[in-house]
Design a protein around this motif. Sequence first.
Motif, PDB file in Angstrom:
ATOM      1  N   VAL A  99       0.847  -1.189   0.000  1.00  0.00           N
ATOM      2  CA  VAL A  99       0.000   0.000   0.000  1.00  0.00           C
ATOM      3  C   VAL A  99       0.888   1.246   0.000  1.00  0.00           C
ATOM      4  O   VAL A  99       1.858   1.305   0.765  1.00  0.00           O
ATOM      5  CB  VAL A  99      -0.911   0.015   1.249  1.00  0.00           C
TER       6      VAL A  99
ATOM      7  N   ASP B 273       2.124   4.895   0.951  1.00  0.00           N
ATOM      8  CA  ASP B 273       2.148   5.477   2.301  1.00  0.00           C
ATOM      9  C   ASP B 273       0.896   6.235   2.690  1.00  0.00           C
ATOM     10  O   ASP B 273       0.388   6.081   3.799  1.00  0.00           O
ATOM     11  CB  ASP B 273       3.366   6.403   2.455  1.00  0.00           C
ATOM     12  N   ASP B 274       0.361   7.043   1.791  1.00  0.00           N
ATOM     13  CA  ASP B 274      -0.785   7.861   2.183  1.00  0.00           C
ATOM     14  C   ASP B 274      -2.102   7.079   2.215  1.00  0.00           C
ATOM     15  O   ASP B 274      -3.138   7.644   2.544  1.00  0.00           O
ATOM     16  CB  ASP B 274      -0.901   9.111   1.305  1.00  0.00           C
ATOM     17  N   LYS B 275      -2.073   5.778   1.932  1.00  0.00           N
ATOM     18  CA  LYS B 275      -3.284   4.946   1.978  1.00  0.00           C
ATOM     19  C   LYS B 275      -3.232   3.864   3.058  1.00  0.00           C
ATOM     20  O   LYS B 275      -4.155   3.071   3.190  1.00  0.00           O
ATOM     21  CB  LYS B 275      -3.519   4.275   0.618  1.00  0.00           C
ATOM     22  N   VAL B 276      -2.165   3.845   3.854  1.00  0.00           N
ATOM     23  CA  VAL B 276      -2.007   2.813   4.883  1.00  0.00           C
ATOM     24  C   VAL B 276      -3.169   2.825   5.871  1.00  0.00           C
ATOM     25  O   VAL B 276      -3.736   1.775   6.194  1.00  0.00           O
ATOM     26  CB  VAL B 276      -0.650   2.962   5.610  1.00  0.00           C
ATOM     27  N   ASP B 277      -3.561   3.979   6.359  1.00  0.00           N
ATOM     28  CA  ASP B 277      -4.659   4.057   7.330  1.00  0.00           C
ATOM     29  C   ASP B 277      -5.971   3.564   6.727  1.00  0.00           C
ATOM     30  O   ASP B 277      -6.747   2.872   7.393  1.00  0.00           O
ATOM     31  CB  ASP B 277      -4.824   5.483   7.858  1.00  0.00           C
ATOM     32  N   VAL B 278      -6.209   3.894   5.469  1.00  0.00           N
ATOM     33  CA  VAL B 278      -7.424   3.432   4.788  1.00  0.00           C
ATOM     34  C   VAL B 278      -7.400   1.911   4.665  1.00  0.00           C
ATOM     35  O   VAL B 278      -8.397   1.234   4.950  1.00  0.00           O
ATOM     36  CB  VAL B 278      -7.555   4.084   3.393  1.00  0.00           C
ATOM     37  N   ALA B 279      -6.265   1.344   4.277  1.00  0.00           N
ATOM     38  CA  ALA B 279      -6.150  -0.114   4.134  1.00  0.00           C
ATOM     39  C   ALA B 279      -6.375  -0.817   5.469  1.00  0.00           C
ATOM     40  O   ALA B 279      -7.098  -1.816   5.543  1.00  0.00           O
ATOM     41  CB  ALA B 279      -4.784  -0.475   3.566  1.00  0.00           C
TER      42      ALA B 279
ATOM     43  N   SER C 299      -8.085   0.262   7.989  1.00  0.00           N
ATOM     44  CA  SER C 299      -9.495   0.414   8.327  1.00  0.00           C
ATOM     45  C   SER C 299     -10.351  -0.615   7.587  1.00  0.00           C
ATOM     46  O   SER C 299     -11.245  -1.223   8.170  1.00  0.00           O
ATOM     47  CB  SER C 299      -9.956   1.826   7.992  1.00  0.00           C
TER      48      SER C 299
END
Length: 62
Positions: free
Chosen positions: A6, A8-14, A16
């Motif tokens: 993923v 870096d800027d999508k890690v939190d979304v992934a 979740s």
Amino acid sequence: MVSARVIDDKVDVARSIVNQNRPVDVDVDVDGRCAMYREKGWERFNENSPDLTQAEIAREGQ
């Protein structure tokens, strides 16, 4: 076990998405599961490996 590449800027979304759909089973013996995979020849993530079939996924959950 889930592995994802993923940006870096999508890690939190992934994270979740994973947590909402199938939280980690805290009762899994992670060390035992890792040992089982290694006994079957697993060494590391291989992005060229084919996806597991539904039958293989079901067997892994047993």
